[in-house]
Motif scaffolding. Sequence first.
Motif, PDB file in Angstrom:
ATOM      1  N   LEU A   3     -27.794  96.344  14.076  1.00 24.83           N
ATOM      2  CA  LEU A   3     -26.335  96.253  14.184  1.00 24.83           C
ATOM      3  C   LEU A   3     -25.986  94.784  14.343  1.00 24.83           C
ATOM      4  CD1 LEU A   3     -23.705  97.944  14.391  1.00 24.83           C
ATOM      5  CD2 LEU A   3     -23.979  97.831  16.883  1.00 24.83           C
ATOM      6  N   ASN A   4     -25.183  94.267  13.391  1.00 22.69           N
ATOM      7  CA  ASN A   4     -24.846  92.833  13.387  1.00 22.69           C
ATOM      8  C   ASN A   4     -26.110  91.963  13.413  1.00 22.69           C
ATOM      9  OD1 ASN A   4     -22.055  93.484  13.447  1.00 22.69           O
ATOM     10  ND2 ASN A   4     -22.134  93.658  15.684  1.00 22.69           N
ATOM     11  N   ASN A   5     -27.074  92.360  12.578  1.00 19.82           N
ATOM     12  CA  ASN A   5     -28.352  91.646  12.438  1.00 19.82           C
ATOM     13  C   ASN A   5     -29.224  91.673  13.689  1.00 19.82           C
ATOM     14  OD1 ASN A   5     -27.850  90.810   9.736  1.00 19.82           O
ATOM     15  ND2 ASN A   5     -26.494  89.194  10.512  1.00 19.82           N
ATOM     16  N   LYS A   6     -28.929  92.590  14.604  1.00 16.21           N
ATOM     17  CA  LYS A   6     -29.707  92.719  15.837  1.00 16.21           C
ATOM     18  C   LYS A   6     -30.447  94.046  15.832  1.00 16.21           C
ATOM     19  CE  LYS A   6     -28.952  93.703  20.711  1.00 16.21           C
ATOM     20  NZ  LYS A   6     -27.934  93.916  21.765  1.00 16.21           N
ATOM     21  N   PRO A   7     -31.777  94.055  16.075  1.00 14.43           N
ATOM     22  CA  PRO A   7     -32.511  95.322  16.140  1.00 14.43           C
ATOM     23  C   PRO A   7     -32.039  96.152  17.337  1.00 14.43           C
ATOM     24  CG  PRO A   7     -33.999  93.445  15.950  1.00 14.43           C
ATOM     25  CD  PRO A   7     -32.656  92.887  16.260  1.00 14.43           C
ATOM     26  N   ILE A   8     -31.660  97.399  17.089  1.00 13.60           N
ATOM     27  CA  ILE A   8     -31.211  98.263  18.186  1.00 13.60           C
ATOM     28  C   ILE A   8     -31.992  99.578  18.258  1.00 13.60           C
ATOM     29  CG2 ILE A   8     -28.877  97.308  18.240  1.00 13.60           C
ATOM     30  CD1 ILE A   8     -27.951  99.915  16.799  1.00 13.60           C
ATOM     31  N   ASN A   9     -32.683  99.927  17.173  1.00 15.07           N
ATOM     32  CA  ASN A   9     -33.480 101.158  17.175  1.00 15.07           C
ATOM     33  C   ASN A   9     -34.795 100.935  16.435  1.00 15.07           C
ATOM     34  OD1 ASN A   9     -31.954 103.274  18.576  1.00 15.07           O
ATOM     35  ND2 ASN A   9     -30.424 102.994  16.966  1.00 15.07           N
ATOM     36  N   THR A  10     -35.874 101.275  17.097  1.00 11.08           N
ATOM     37  CA  THR A  10     -37.213 101.121  16.542  1.00 11.08           C
ATOM     38  C   THR A  10     -37.613 102.365  15.750  1.00 11.08           C
ATOM     39  OG1 THR A  10     -37.922  99.692  18.344  1.00 11.08           O
ATOM     40  CG2 THR A  10     -39.656 100.902  17.200  1.00 11.08           C
ATOM     41  N   TYR A  11     -38.334 102.163  14.654  1.00 12.04           N
ATOM     42  CA  TYR A  11     -38.919 103.281  13.915  1.00 12.04           C
ATOM     43  C   TYR A  11     -40.165 103.762  14.653  1.00 12.04           C
ATOM     44  CZ  TYR A  11     -35.887 102.420   9.889  1.00 12.04           C
ATOM     45  OH  TYR A  11     -34.800 102.285   9.071  1.00 12.04           O
ATOM     46  N   LEU A  12     -40.232 105.048  14.951  1.00 14.84           N
ATOM     47  CA  LEU A  12     -41.406 105.606  15.611  1.00 14.84           C
ATOM     48  C   LEU A  12     -42.317 106.346  14.633  1.00 14.84           C
ATOM     49  CD1 LEU A  12     -39.993 106.898  19.020  1.00 14.84           C
ATOM     50  CD2 LEU A  12     -41.111 104.731  18.491  1.00 14.84           C
ATOM     51  N   GLU A  13     -41.835 106.567  13.416  1.00 13.37           N
ATOM     52  CA  GLU A  13     -42.643 107.146  12.336  1.00 13.37           C
ATOM     53  C   GLU A  13     -42.209 106.521  11.024  1.00 13.37           C
ATOM     54  OE1 GLU A  13     -44.246 111.502  12.429  1.00 13.37           O
ATOM     55  OE2 GLU A  13     -42.127 111.573  12.963  1.00 13.37           O
ATOM     56  N   LYS A  14     -43.044 106.670  10.013  1.00 13.06           N
ATOM     57  CA  LYS A  14     -42.671 106.234   8.668  1.00 13.06           C
ATOM     58  C   LYS A  14     -41.870 107.334   7.991  1.00 13.06           C
ATOM     59  CE  LYS A  14     -46.557 103.109   7.836  1.00 13.06           C
ATOM     60  NZ  LYS A  14     -47.723 102.834   6.973  1.00 13.06           N
ATOM     61  N   CYS A  15     -40.793 106.935   7.323  1.00 15.76           N
ATOM     62  CA  CYS A  15     -39.937 107.898   6.616  1.00 15.76           C
ATOM     63  C   CYS A  15     -39.537 107.322   5.269  1.00 15.76           C
ATOM     64  CB  CYS A  15     -38.668 108.178   7.423  1.00 15.76           C
ATOM     65  SG  CYS A  15     -38.835 109.515   8.609  1.00 15.76           S
ATOM     66  N   SER A  16     -39.093 108.210   4.411  1.00 11.95           N
ATOM     67  CA  SER A  16     -38.508 107.747   3.150  1.00 11.95           C
ATOM     68  C   SER A  16     -37.164 107.094   3.460  1.00 11.95           C
ATOM     69  CB  SER A  16     -38.305 108.924   2.196  1.00 11.95           C
ATOM     70  OG  SER A  16     -37.325 109.805   2.723  1.00 11.95           O
ATOM     71  N   ILE A  17     -36.660 106.311   2.524  1.00 13.49           N
ATOM     72  CA  ILE A  17     -35.380 105.631   2.735  1.00 13.49           C
ATOM     73  C   ILE A  17     -34.277 106.639   3.010  1.00 13.49           C
ATOM     74  CG2 ILE A  17     -33.612 104.205   1.630  1.00 13.49           C
ATOM     75  CD1 ILE A  17     -35.855 102.770   0.143  1.00 13.49           C
ATOM     76  N   ALA A  18     -34.285 107.756   2.305  1.00 18.69           N
ATOM     77  CA  ALA A  18     -33.246 108.773   2.477  1.00 18.69           C
ATOM     78  C   ALA A  18     -33.284 109.423   3.857  1.00 18.69           C
ATOM     79  CB  ALA A  18     -33.386 109.846   1.401  1.00 18.69           C
ATOM     80  N   GLN A  19     -34.470 109.469   4.458  1.00 20.88           N
ATOM     81  CA  GLN A  19     -34.627 110.118   5.756  1.00 20.88           C
ATOM     82  C   GLN A  19     -34.867 109.124   6.890  1.00 20.88           C
ATOM     83  OE1 GLN A  19     -37.996 112.610   4.611  1.00 20.88           O
ATOM     84  NE2 GLN A  19     -36.692 114.419   4.777  1.00 20.88           N
ATOM     85  N   SER A  20     -34.659 107.849   6.617  1.00 16.29           N
ATOM     86  CA  SER A  20     -35.060 106.810   7.573  1.00 16.29           C
ATOM     87  C   SER A  20     -34.449 106.998   8.960  1.00 16.29           C
ATOM     88  CB  SER A  20     -34.708 105.425   7.038  1.00 16.29           C
ATOM     89  OG  SER A  20     -33.303 105.311   6.846  1.00 16.29           O
ATOM     90  N   HIS A  21     -33.194 107.462   9.038  1.00 14.16           N
ATOM     91  CA  HIS A  21     -32.553 107.626  10.349  1.00 14.16           C
ATOM     92  C   HIS A  21     -33.254 108.687  11.194  1.00 14.16           C
ATOM     93  CE1 HIS A  21     -30.761 110.819   7.914  1.00 14.16           C
ATOM     94  NE2 HIS A  21     -30.491 111.447   9.043  1.00 14.16           N
ATOM     95  N   GLN A  22     -33.985 109.593  10.544  1.00 14.71           N
ATOM     96  CA  GLN A  22     -34.693 110.651  11.274  1.00 14.71           C
ATOM     97  C   GLN A  22     -35.968 110.137  11.944  1.00 14.71           C
ATOM     98  OE1 GLN A  22     -35.368 114.001   8.670  1.00 14.71           O
ATOM     99  NE2 GLN A  22     -33.273 113.947   7.877  1.00 14.71           N
ATOM    100  N   CYS A  23     -36.339 108.899  11.647  1.00  7.68           N
ATOM    101  CA  CYS A  23     -37.562 108.334  12.219  1.00  7.68           C
ATOM    102  C   CYS A  23     -37.273 107.244  13.244  1.00  7.68           C
ATOM    103  CB  CYS A  23     -38.438 107.766  11.114  1.00  7.68           C
ATOM    104  SG  CYS A  23     -39.069 109.058  10.016  1.00  7.68           S
TER     105      CYS A  23
END
Length: 202
Positions: free
Chosen positions: A169-189
């Motif tokens: 958000l505004n070039n600041k990391p706010i949520n870490t990926y805990l699994e690998k996901c496809s681009i379409a499902q990225s928010h689920q990871c």
Amino acid sequence: MKRIYLLLLITLFLLSGCTQKIAVEAPPPAYDDTPKRDAIVFEALKYRGKKDGGDCSGFVSLVNQKSLEPYFQTESLNAYFEDSRRSLAIYNLLDAQNRLYHENPKIGDLIFFANTVKKYAKQKSVDNITHIGIITKVESDETIHFIHHTKGRNLMGQMNLAHPNTATLNNKPINTYLEKCSIAQSHQCLAPAYFSAYGKIQ
């Protein structure tokens, strides 16, 4: 004359009785555990970027031992295992002690995640604990920073429940990926999708 004198004495007695002070005890000052929490974070950050602990629960156990066991007593943990997962056993112990919560996290406390490991993903539920970390910072925008053992090292992660579907958000990391996901499902990871609870120090 005697009656007047008697009335005068009674009046003085009543007036003096009304002016007696009643002692009120002040409540004891609230316990400030800030130094304890700061010490836990300081200890945890010593291992940033290192392999110490071996896995997520091993890292938490290491910090727990070095910090005079603010999370659990090692011998008491044995009664809370369901399988080989020590992260789940820690969660079960804190649950039994009413030390799990879901709002207003504090530094030094634990953060639990569920369903991050495919081996246990069939059981999908909020208390299917598969990952654990230690909260190191809480920002005013609700971004939580935590240190956890992942990818073979103790690394920093972030979680922001107010913006669960974006990594930055505004070039600041706010949520870490805990699994690998496809681009379409990225928010689920992202971390919010796996968040289970916070765990209080004792």
